[in-house]
Design a protein around this motif. Structure first.
Motif, PDB file in Angstrom:
ATOM      1  N   HIS A 217       0.860  -1.341   0.055  1.00  0.00           N
ATOM      2  CA  HIS A 217       0.014  -0.124   0.094  1.00  0.00           C
ATOM      3  C   HIS A 217       0.936   1.299   0.075  1.00  0.00           C
ATOM      4  CE1 HIS A 217      -2.201   2.740   3.007  1.00  0.00           C
ATOM      5  NE2 HIS A 217      -2.436   3.122   1.966  1.00  0.00           N
ATOM      6  N   ALA A 244      -6.413   5.536  -3.889  1.00  0.00           N
ATOM      7  CA  ALA A 244      -7.600   4.360  -4.288  1.00  0.00           C
ATOM      8  C   ALA A 244      -6.806   3.374  -4.916  1.00  0.00           C
ATOM      9  CB  ALA A 244      -8.391   5.012  -5.299  1.00  0.00           C
ATOM     10  N   ILE A 245      -5.796   3.773  -6.081  1.00  0.00           N
ATOM     11  CA  ILE A 245      -4.916   2.605  -6.724  1.00  0.00           C
ATOM     12  C   ILE A 245      -4.085   1.946  -5.735  1.00  0.00           C
ATOM     13  CG2 ILE A 245      -3.216   2.530  -8.459  1.00  0.00           C
ATOM     14  CD1 ILE A 245      -4.215   4.790  -9.918  1.00  0.00           C
ATOM     15  N   ALA A 248      -6.358  -0.736  -3.920  1.00  0.00           N
ATOM     16  CA  ALA A 248      -6.680  -1.723  -4.844  1.00  0.00           C
ATOM     17  C   ALA A 248      -5.568  -2.679  -4.969  1.00  0.00           C
ATOM     18  CB  ALA A 248      -7.176  -1.022  -6.358  1.00  0.00           C
ATOM     19  N   ALA A 252      -5.854  -6.566  -3.491  1.00  0.00           N
ATOM     20  CA  ALA A 252      -6.045  -7.667  -4.371  1.00  0.00           C
ATOM     21  C   ALA A 252      -4.800  -8.697  -4.040  1.00  0.00           C
ATOM     22  CB  ALA A 252      -5.761  -7.115  -5.858  1.00  0.00           C
ATOM     23  N   GLN A 305     -13.092  -9.134  -6.113  1.00  0.00           N
ATOM     24  CA  GLN A 305     -13.797  -7.740  -6.678  1.00  0.00           C
ATOM     25  C   GLN A 305     -14.420  -7.042  -5.575  1.00  0.00           C
ATOM     26  OE1 GLN A 305     -17.670  -8.478  -8.363  1.00  0.00           O
ATOM     27  NE2 GLN A 305     -17.422  -6.788  -9.772  1.00  0.00           N
ATOM     28  N   VAL A 308     -11.592  -5.026  -3.520  1.00  0.00           N
ATOM     29  CA  VAL A 308     -11.003  -4.213  -4.189  1.00  0.00           C
ATOM     30  C   VAL A 308     -11.983  -2.944  -4.344  1.00  0.00           C
ATOM     31  CG1 VAL A 308     -10.349  -3.253  -6.408  1.00  0.00           C
ATOM     32  CG2 VAL A 308      -9.462  -5.372  -5.502  1.00  0.00           C
ATOM     33  N   ILE A 309     -13.183  -3.225  -4.544  1.00  0.00           N
ATOM     34  CA  ILE A 309     -14.372  -2.296  -4.523  1.00  0.00           C
ATOM     35  C   ILE A 309     -14.599  -1.522  -2.877  1.00  0.00           C
ATOM     36  CG2 ILE A 309     -16.684  -1.779  -4.740  1.00  0.00           C
ATOM     37  CD1 ILE A 309     -16.624  -3.605  -7.031  1.00  0.00           C
ATOM     38  N   GLN A 311     -12.314  -1.441  -0.786  1.00  0.00           N
ATOM     39  CA  GLN A 311     -10.728  -0.962  -0.300  1.00  0.00           C
ATOM     40  C   GLN A 311     -10.630   0.406  -1.072  1.00  0.00           C
ATOM     41  OE1 GLN A 311      -9.184  -2.470   2.156  1.00  0.00           O
ATOM     42  NE2 GLN A 311      -8.238  -0.480   2.075  1.00  0.00           N
ATOM     43  N   MET A 312     -10.925   0.525  -2.142  1.00  0.00           N
ATOM     44  CA  MET A 312     -10.532   1.868  -2.894  1.00  0.00           C
ATOM     45  C   MET A 312     -10.988   3.237  -2.283  1.00  0.00           C
ATOM     46  SD  MET A 312     -10.743   0.626  -6.998  1.00  0.00           S
ATOM     47  CE  MET A 312     -10.040   2.154  -7.811  1.00  0.00           C
TER      48      MET A 312
END
Length: 338
Positions: A217, A244-245, A248, A252, A305, A308-309, A311-312
């Motif tokens: 991170h 956000a990136i 993600a 993942a 999925q 990630v949604i 976490q962003m």
């Protein structure tokens, strides 16, 4: 740069991941700006300020995206009920609301809020206190990266010790056909049937997940900042995008550990009996083997999925709140000087 003050909110790979821009943020020196002023915060901020900011940010981050977290827990189920099989996060939310009621995705949110407040407050209190005393010892008043690292690790141990039981109760409340009527009923039943240890079965997995999660991170966040905000000014958009990136990518990459953690927390009966495990599953190695037995390699990426949604936005909220606090307090300090 002088020791950055960590007024971040939590970045949770799960509700129990430690708060975000913490130790490693301090360990990443950035190019000076405004004569290093933006980097260093007024040292006068009290412990109470840290705890308050940490608690509010932690609660906010866990509650904003809570319905998606509920979906993630279900999608990580290794042998889901046919009525609880979902193709996407949107489809899952729609189905849960239509078949189980509007408030169902929020089930267990109260125990998360109860855990997140004190857990994040303790994280910041411990982190700031240790960072300061260790820095003084190692580098007489300087900012020691080693001190930041140690302080962050100890703070994470504390944070997860508070969050882990809350996480167990939360994930059991989120499961399809959860037998528990309320948070208290869940705590009582688990304590009676599985003993106190049940609340800490996933503690080591949780800690093992947090180390790579935070490392990936922070490295990603710093890399993104170098690309889109090379002068390191206060730029909300760049903090949101980078955050956000970073969230993600880290989410993942650490999904396999999260799937194991969910299995240890929920002790999914159908799944465990199908591989002839009687009693309770404990230990990370056992969880890893069981996930592979039940789902192969793909099993490790169940719910990726949703993770990630979830976490962003959490990481984006986290970094923008953190950078805003840093900017706001620094500006305030400069105005007082002039």
């Amino acid at each position: 740069p002088a020791g950055r003050m960590e007024l971040s909110c939590g970045v949770g790979g799960s509700a129990a991941a430690p708060p975000g821009p913490g130790p490693a943020a301090a360990a990443a020196p950035a190019p000076p700006m405004e004569g290093e002023e933006y980097e260093s915060l007024p040292s006068g901020a009290s412990l109470g300020t840290h705890m308050m900011a940490g608690a509010v940010a932690g609660i906010m981050e866990h509650t904003v995206m809570y319905p998606v977290d509920s979906v993630k827990t279900r999608m990580q189920s290794l042998q889901p009920d046919p009525k609880a099989q979902y193709r996407s996060v949107y489809e899952a939310l729609k189905k849960i609301v239509l078949t189980e009621g509007f408030w169902r995705p929020l089930r267990g949110i109260n125990v998360t809020m109860l855990g997140a407040g004190p857990a994040h407050a303790m994280y910041f209190a411990c982190y700031e206190k240790m960072k300061k005393s260790l820095s003084d010892t190692i580098q007489h008043g300087g900012n020691s990266h080693l001190a930041n690292g140690i302080a962050g690790s100890v703070a994470t141990l504390l944070h997860d010790a508070v969050m882990n039981p809350a996480e167990v109760v939360k994930q059991r409340m989120q499961m399809f056909n959860s037998p528990y009527k309320s948070v208290l009923a869940c705590i009582r039943t688990v304590q009676k049937t599985e003993g106190f240890g049940a609340f800490y079965r996933s503690y080591t997995t949780q800690l093992t997940m947090n180390v790579p999660f935070q490392a990936i991170h922070f490295i990603t966040y710093e890399f993104m900042q170098e690309q889109i905000n090379p002068h390191r000014g206060y730029n909300p958009r760049s903090h949101i995008v980078s955050g956000a990136i970073a969230g993600a990518v880290a989410a993942a990459a650490t999904t396999p550990l999260d799937v194991c953690k969910t299995l240890l927390n929920t002790q999914e009966n159908i799944a465990l009996s199908s591989v002839n495990i009687s009693g309770h599953l404990s230990g990370m190695v056992n969880a890893f083997k069981t996930v592979y037995q039940l789902g192969g390699i793909a099993g490790y990426f169940r719910g990726v999925q949703a993770r990630v949604i979830y976490q962003m936005p959490s990481t984006a909220i986290s970094w923008s709140v953190y950078e805003f606090f840093k900017y706001f307090l620094t500006k305030h300090k400069l105005e007082k000087r002039t």
